[in-house]
Design a protein around this motif. Structure first.
Motif, PDB file in Angstrom:
ATOM      1  N   ASP A 148       0.833  -1.208   0.000  1.00  0.00           N
ATOM      2  CA  ASP A 148       0.000   0.000   0.000  1.00  0.00           C
ATOM      3  C   ASP A 148       0.868   1.260   0.000  1.00  0.00           C
ATOM      4  O   ASP A 148       0.564   2.241  -0.678  1.00  0.00           O
ATOM      5  CB  ASP A 148      -1.030  -0.006   1.151  1.00  0.00           C
ATOM      6  N   ASN A 178      -1.832  -3.217   4.557  1.00  0.00           N
ATOM      7  CA  ASN A 178      -1.579  -3.318   6.004  1.00  0.00           C
ATOM      8  C   ASN A 178      -1.530  -1.941   6.683  1.00  0.00           C
ATOM      9  O   ASN A 178      -1.257  -1.839   7.877  1.00  0.00           O
ATOM     10  CB  ASN A 178      -0.296  -4.119   6.284  1.00  0.00           C
ATOM     11  N   HIS A 254       8.828  -2.958   9.754  1.00  0.00           N
ATOM     12  CA  HIS A 254       8.881  -2.916   8.279  1.00  0.00           C
ATOM     13  C   HIS A 254      10.204  -3.486   7.778  1.00  0.00           C
ATOM     14  O   HIS A 254      10.236  -4.320   6.878  1.00  0.00           O
ATOM     15  CB  HIS A 254       8.717  -1.470   7.785  1.00  0.00           C
TER      16      HIS A 254
HETATM   17  C1  LIG Z   1      11.456   3.662  -5.878  1.00  0.00           C
HETATM   18  C2  LIG Z   1      11.695   3.343  -4.431  1.00  0.00           C
HETATM   19  N1  LIG Z   1      11.565   4.326  -3.510  1.00  0.00           N
HETATM   20  C3  LIG Z   1      11.787   4.044  -2.196  1.00  0.00           C
HETATM   21  C4  LIG Z   1      12.138   2.777  -1.808  1.00  0.00           C
HETATM   22  C5  LIG Z   1      12.420   2.483  -0.337  1.00  0.00           C
HETATM   23  N2  LIG Z   1      11.345   1.722   0.269  1.00  0.00           N
HETATM   24  C6  LIG Z   1      11.430   0.400   0.411  1.00  0.00           C
HETATM   25  S1  LIG Z   1      10.058  -0.277   1.090  1.00  0.00           S
HETATM   26  C7  LIG Z   1       9.318   1.245   1.245  1.00  0.00           C
HETATM   27  C8  LIG Z   1       7.935   1.381   1.836  1.00  0.00           C
HETATM   28  C9  LIG Z   1       6.959   0.498   1.171  1.00  0.00           C
HETATM   29  O1  LIG Z   1       5.782   0.453   1.911  1.00  0.00           O
HETATM   30  P1  LIG Z   1       4.737  -0.712   1.667  1.00  0.00           P
HETATM   31  O2  LIG Z   1       4.584  -0.905   0.209  1.00  0.00           O
HETATM   32  O3  LIG Z   1       3.509  -0.384   2.431  1.00  0.00           O
HETATM   33  O4  LIG Z   1       5.446  -2.005   2.248  1.00  0.00           O
HETATM   34  P2  LIG Z   1       5.375  -2.560   3.766  1.00  0.00           P
HETATM   35  O5  LIG Z   1       5.811  -1.451   4.666  1.00  0.00           O
HETATM   36  O6  LIG Z   1       3.982  -2.968   4.021  1.00  0.00           O
HETATM   37  O7  LIG Z   1       6.341  -3.706   3.777  1.00  0.00           O
HETATM   38  C10 LIG Z   1      10.141   2.241   0.742  1.00  0.00           C
HETATM   39  C11 LIG Z   1       9.798   3.671   0.728  1.00  0.00           C
HETATM   40  C12 LIG Z   1      12.264   1.788  -2.812  1.00  0.00           C
HETATM   41  N3  LIG Z   1      12.585   0.505  -2.530  1.00  0.00           N
HETATM   42  N4  LIG Z   1      12.027   2.079  -4.111  1.00  0.00           N
END
Ligand SMILES: Cc1ncc(C[n+]2csc(CCOP(=O)(O)OP(=O)(O)O)c2C)c(N)n1
Length: 277
Positions: A148, A178, A254
Motif C-alpha cells: 500500500d 496493512n 517494516h
Molecule cells: C522507488 C523506491 N523508492 C523508495 C524505496 C524504499 N522503500 C522500500 S520499502 C518502502 C515502503 C513500502 O511500503 P509498503 O509498500 O507499504 O510495504 P510494507 O511497509 O507494508 O512492507 C520504501 C519507501 C524503494 N525501494 N524504491
C-alpha cells in the motif's frame, strides 16, 4: 488443492522461515512479509497454474507472478522453496554474498520472472506480460503483488491506465493493505484516501477481501478470474507483522531484524508444522 487447515500450517511455517531468515541475515523486511504470507501461500499452493519442476522464465503457457514490492523477498523465497522451486535449505543464505537469495529478487532464482526492489514497477511488467498473453492467445493469468505504501508511486497509475485501456482481464493485481509503510502509517506519510475508489476510477474491477482468512482469499481469487474485460485489483486487508504479537500492527518491523531473544519469542508463538530448513 490444499485444505484450509493445510494452507494455515504452511503459512505458519513460512512465518517461521521469515523470522529465522531475517534474524540470520541481520537485516531484511519481516513486517510486510508476514502480512502478505497468507495471500502468497494461497496463490502458490491453490491458485496459480505453474509446475516448479518444469518452470521456465518465459511466462508462455503458464501463469506468472511478479512481486512488485520486492522488499518482501523473505516471504517470496520461503513460499517458492516450500512449493518446490528450490531446496528450503537455501533459505539460510538470504542476503549472503554470492547467494541467489538477495535482499530483493533477481532473475536466476527459479520462480522469478522479473527483478524488483525499486518500488512501482511490477504492475507495468505484469501488464506487459498480460498483453503478450492476449496477443498470443495464451489463456493463462498474470498476478502481481503491491504494497500500500508502494501505491504512492506514479508508475503504478500509468500502468493502471495502460492495463484498463487494453482490457487486460487476465491481469490480477493484489495490494497488501496493512496500512503501514517504512516511516509510519500510510495515513501519516501520504494518505491514499480510498484505494478502492482510485482503482475503480482507473477502470479496474476492485475486490476487497480479508488477507488472513483463507476462505476470503480463495473466494477473491475465484472472483478475480471471471474475465469481464477489465483488470482486477484485490485489496487484501492485512496486518503488518501478523502472527507475532510484538511485531503486529506497527511500522517498526517494516525493515528490522529480530535479535536472538526476539527470534526465540516469535518462534514460540508460531506453530512448527513442516520442519525447519
Ligand atoms: C522507488 C523506491 N523508492 C523508495 C524505496 C524504499 N522503500 C522500500 S520499502 C518502502 C515502503 C513500502 O511500503 P509498503 O509498500 O507499504 O510495504 P510494507 O511497509 O507494508 O512492507 C520504501 C519507501 C524503494 N525501494 N524504491
Amino acid at each position: 488443492m490444499k485444505t484450509i487447515e493445510e494452507l494455515s500450517k504452511i503459512a505458519s511455517q513460512v512465518r517461521r522461515d521469515i523470522v529465522r531468515m531475517v534474524n540470520a541475515a541481520g537485516c531484511g523486511h519481516p513486517g510486510g512479509s508476514m502480512s502478505s504470507t497468507d495471500i502468497l501461500v494461497t496463490l502458490f499452493f491453490n491458485v496459480m497454474k505453474q509446475d516448479p519442476a518444469s518452470w521456465k522464465r518465459s511466462a508462455e503457457g503458464q501463469d506468472a507472478f511478479i512481486l512488485s514490492a520486492g522488499h518482501l523477498a523473505p516471504v517470496y523465497y520461503s513460499v517458492l522453496a516450500r512449493a518446490g522451486y528450490f531446496p528450503k535449505e537455501d533459505l539460510g543464505s538470504l542476503r549472503r554474498f554470492g547467494s541467489k537469495l538477495q535482499g530483493h529478487p533477481s532473475v536466476g532464482l527459479p520462480g522469478v520472472f522479473q527483478p524488483s526492489g525499486s518500488l512501482g514497477q511490477g504492475v507495468a511488467a505484469a501488464a506487459g506480460i498480460a498483453l503478450g498473453k492476449k496477443l498470443s492467445g495464451d489463456g493463462n493469468f498474470v498476478y502481481v503483488l503491491c504494497g500500500d505504501g508502494e501505491s504512492e508511486e506514479g508508475e503504478i497509475w500509468e500502468s493502471a491506465t495502460f492495463a484498463a485501456h487494453h482490457g487486460l482481464d487476465n491481469l490480477v493485481a493484489m495490494t497488501d493493505y496493512n496500512h503501514q509503510q517504512i516511516d509510519g502509517s500510510i495515513e501519516d506519510v501520504a494518505g491514499l484516501s480510498s484505494l478502492a475508489d482510485r482503482w475503480l476510477a482507473f477502470g479496474w474491477d476492485v475486490i476487497e477481501a480479508e488477507g488472513h482468512d483463507f476462505e476470503s482469499i480463495q473466494n477473491a481469487f475465484a472472483l478475480a478470474k471471471r474475465q469481464d474485460g477489465k483488470p482486477t485489483m484485490i485489496l487484501f486487508n492485512t496486518e503488518m507483522g501478523h502472527g507475532v504479537d510484538f511485531m503486529a500492527g506497527t511500522h517498526e518491523w517494516h525493515g528490522k531484524a529480530p535479535n536472538a531473544e526476539q527470534t526465540a519469542q516469535a518462534l514460540a508463538q508460531l506453530e512448527e508444522t513442516l520442519g525447519d530448513y
